[in-house]
Design a protein around this motif. Sequence first.
Motif, PDB file in Angstrom:
ATOM      1  N   ALA A  42      30.524   7.771  17.022  1.00  0.00           N
ATOM      2  CA  ALA A  42      29.379   8.556  16.558  1.00  0.00           C
ATOM      3  C   ALA A  42      29.785   9.313  15.301  1.00  0.00           C
ATOM      4  O   ALA A  42      30.194  10.457  15.344  1.00  0.00           O
ATOM      5  N   THR A  43      29.715   8.618  14.177  1.00  0.00           N
ATOM      6  CA  THR A  43      30.058   9.229  12.906  1.00  0.00           C
ATOM      7  C   THR A  43      28.863   9.105  11.969  1.00  0.00           C
ATOM      8  O   THR A  43      27.889   8.405  12.268  1.00  0.00           O
ATOM      9  N   GLY A  44      28.964   9.771  10.838  1.00  0.00           N
ATOM     10  CA  GLY A  44      27.924   9.651   9.831  1.00  0.00           C
ATOM     11  C   GLY A  44      26.560  10.041  10.356  1.00  0.00           C
ATOM     12  O   GLY A  44      26.388  11.067  11.009  1.00  0.00           O
ATOM     13  N   GLU A  45      25.581   9.196  10.070  1.00  0.00           N
ATOM     14  CA  GLU A  45      24.194   9.482  10.423  1.00  0.00           C
ATOM     15  C   GLU A  45      24.010   9.664  11.928  1.00  0.00           C
ATOM     16  O   GLU A  45      23.297  10.569  12.370  1.00  0.00           O
ATOM     17  N   ARG A  46      24.649   8.824  12.722  1.00  0.00           N
ATOM     18  CA  ARG A  46      24.525   8.941  14.183  1.00  0.00           C
ATOM     19  C   ARG A  46      24.973  10.316  14.655  1.00  0.00           C
ATOM     20  O   ARG A  46      24.295  10.976  15.439  1.00  0.00           O
ATOM     21  N   ALA A  47      26.142  10.723  14.184  1.00  0.00           N
ATOM     22  CA  ALA A  47      26.689  12.020  14.588  1.00  0.00           C
ATOM     23  C   ALA A  47      25.778  13.158  14.144  1.00  0.00           C
ATOM     24  O   ALA A  47      25.553  14.116  14.893  1.00  0.00           O
ATOM     25  N   GLU A  48      25.225  13.053  12.940  1.00  0.00           N
ATOM     26  CA  GLU A  48      24.338  14.104  12.444  1.00  0.00           C
ATOM     27  C   GLU A  48      23.073  14.208  13.286  1.00  0.00           C
ATOM     28  O   GLU A  48      22.603  15.310  13.583  1.00  0.00           O
ATOM     29  N   LEU A  49      22.513  13.073  13.677  1.00  0.00           N
ATOM     30  CA  LEU A  49      21.326  13.099  14.534  1.00  0.00           C
ATOM     31  C   LEU A  49      21.648  13.718  15.887  1.00  0.00           C
ATOM     32  O   LEU A  49      20.902  14.570  16.393  1.00  0.00           O
ATOM     33  N   ILE A  50      22.758  13.303  16.482  1.00  0.00           N
ATOM     34  CA  ILE A  50      23.156  13.819  17.802  1.00  0.00           C
ATOM     35  C   ILE A  50      23.379  15.324  17.740  1.00  0.00           C
ATOM     36  O   ILE A  50      22.869  16.087  18.568  1.00  0.00           O
ATOM     37  N   GLU A  90      21.823  10.742  23.641  1.00  0.00           N
ATOM     38  CA  GLU A  90      23.083  10.548  22.923  1.00  0.00           C
ATOM     39  C   GLU A  90      23.601   9.126  23.116  1.00  0.00           C
ATOM     40  O   GLU A  90      24.074   8.484  22.170  1.00  0.00           O
ATOM     41  N   GLU A  91      23.490   8.629  24.329  1.00  0.00           N
ATOM     42  CA  GLU A  91      23.916   7.257  24.625  1.00  0.00           C
ATOM     43  C   GLU A  91      23.140   6.253  23.762  1.00  0.00           C
ATOM     44  O   GLU A  91      23.721   5.338  23.181  1.00  0.00           O
ATOM     45  N   VAL A  92      21.827   6.449  23.658  1.00  0.00           N
ATOM     46  CA  VAL A  92      21.001   5.561  22.837  1.00  0.00           C
ATOM     47  C   VAL A  92      21.415   5.663  21.376  1.00  0.00           C
ATOM     48  O   VAL A  92      21.602   4.647  20.695  1.00  0.00           O
ATOM     49  N   LEU A  93      21.580   6.886  20.878  1.00  0.00           N
ATOM     50  CA  LEU A  93      21.915   7.057  19.461  1.00  0.00           C
ATOM     51  C   LEU A  93      23.317   6.554  19.117  1.00  0.00           C
ATOM     52  O   LEU A  93      23.573   6.159  17.986  1.00  0.00           O
ATOM     53  N   ARG A  94      24.217   6.546  20.079  1.00  0.00           N
ATOM     54  CA  ARG A  94      25.566   6.013  19.834  1.00  0.00           C
ATOM     55  C   ARG A  94      25.563   4.490  19.759  1.00  0.00           C
ATOM     56  O   ARG A  94      26.368   3.901  19.048  1.00  0.00           O
TER      57      ARG A  94
END
Length: 197
Positions: free
Chosen positions: A11-19, A137-141
């Motif tokens: 979960a880096t970049g955009e994913r991490a920011e959304l989470i 979080e699982e979905v966004l990862r």
Amino acid sequence: MDASTTEQQRATGERAELIVSLERHRGFLLQTAEGLTEEQARTASTVSALTVASLLKHVADTEEQWFRFAVEGAPAFGTEHEVYGENVDWDAIDAEAATNGGDGSGSEWEDDRFVLSEHETLEFLRAHIEQVAARTEEVLRSADLDTTHPLPVAPWFEPGVSWSVRRVAIHMLAEISQHAGHADIIREAIDGARTMG
């Protein structure tokens, strides 16, 4: 390196920011309920019928449904009839709302998305929010953020429009933030406490 460490690193970049952004604004919402009694959490302290507890319920239910949509598409919402009942005349409801100051009072359709059951205590609602957050979080990862699904048929959605997983996350960020602000005003009217400022 264990599996959870690998997941965290993914979960880096955009994913991490959304989470992180969703987590932060959920935190603001949850903070509005800190220190409240069950009675206070169900108190409509402003001209609105909304309460801190009803907002916790609504946000959790809404986030859960939208992230099911992100994975499953429109069937996550059920059919329009399953969600809103048979034969709802949306034009009549809109006209009625316009004549009643936009609040929809006196309408043939009742919005029960904010109605609390007896078992929906603060403890229950907090746990539900945490459970939904973990699934989000699982979905966004793992999901492809560019995957899209057509929106369900509803009077408030433009026909033929599709939303990506990314758009769902941004929509939920706005939804949570808006309702955290509502909850903050309700809480301040109860006992003067404020999340910010």
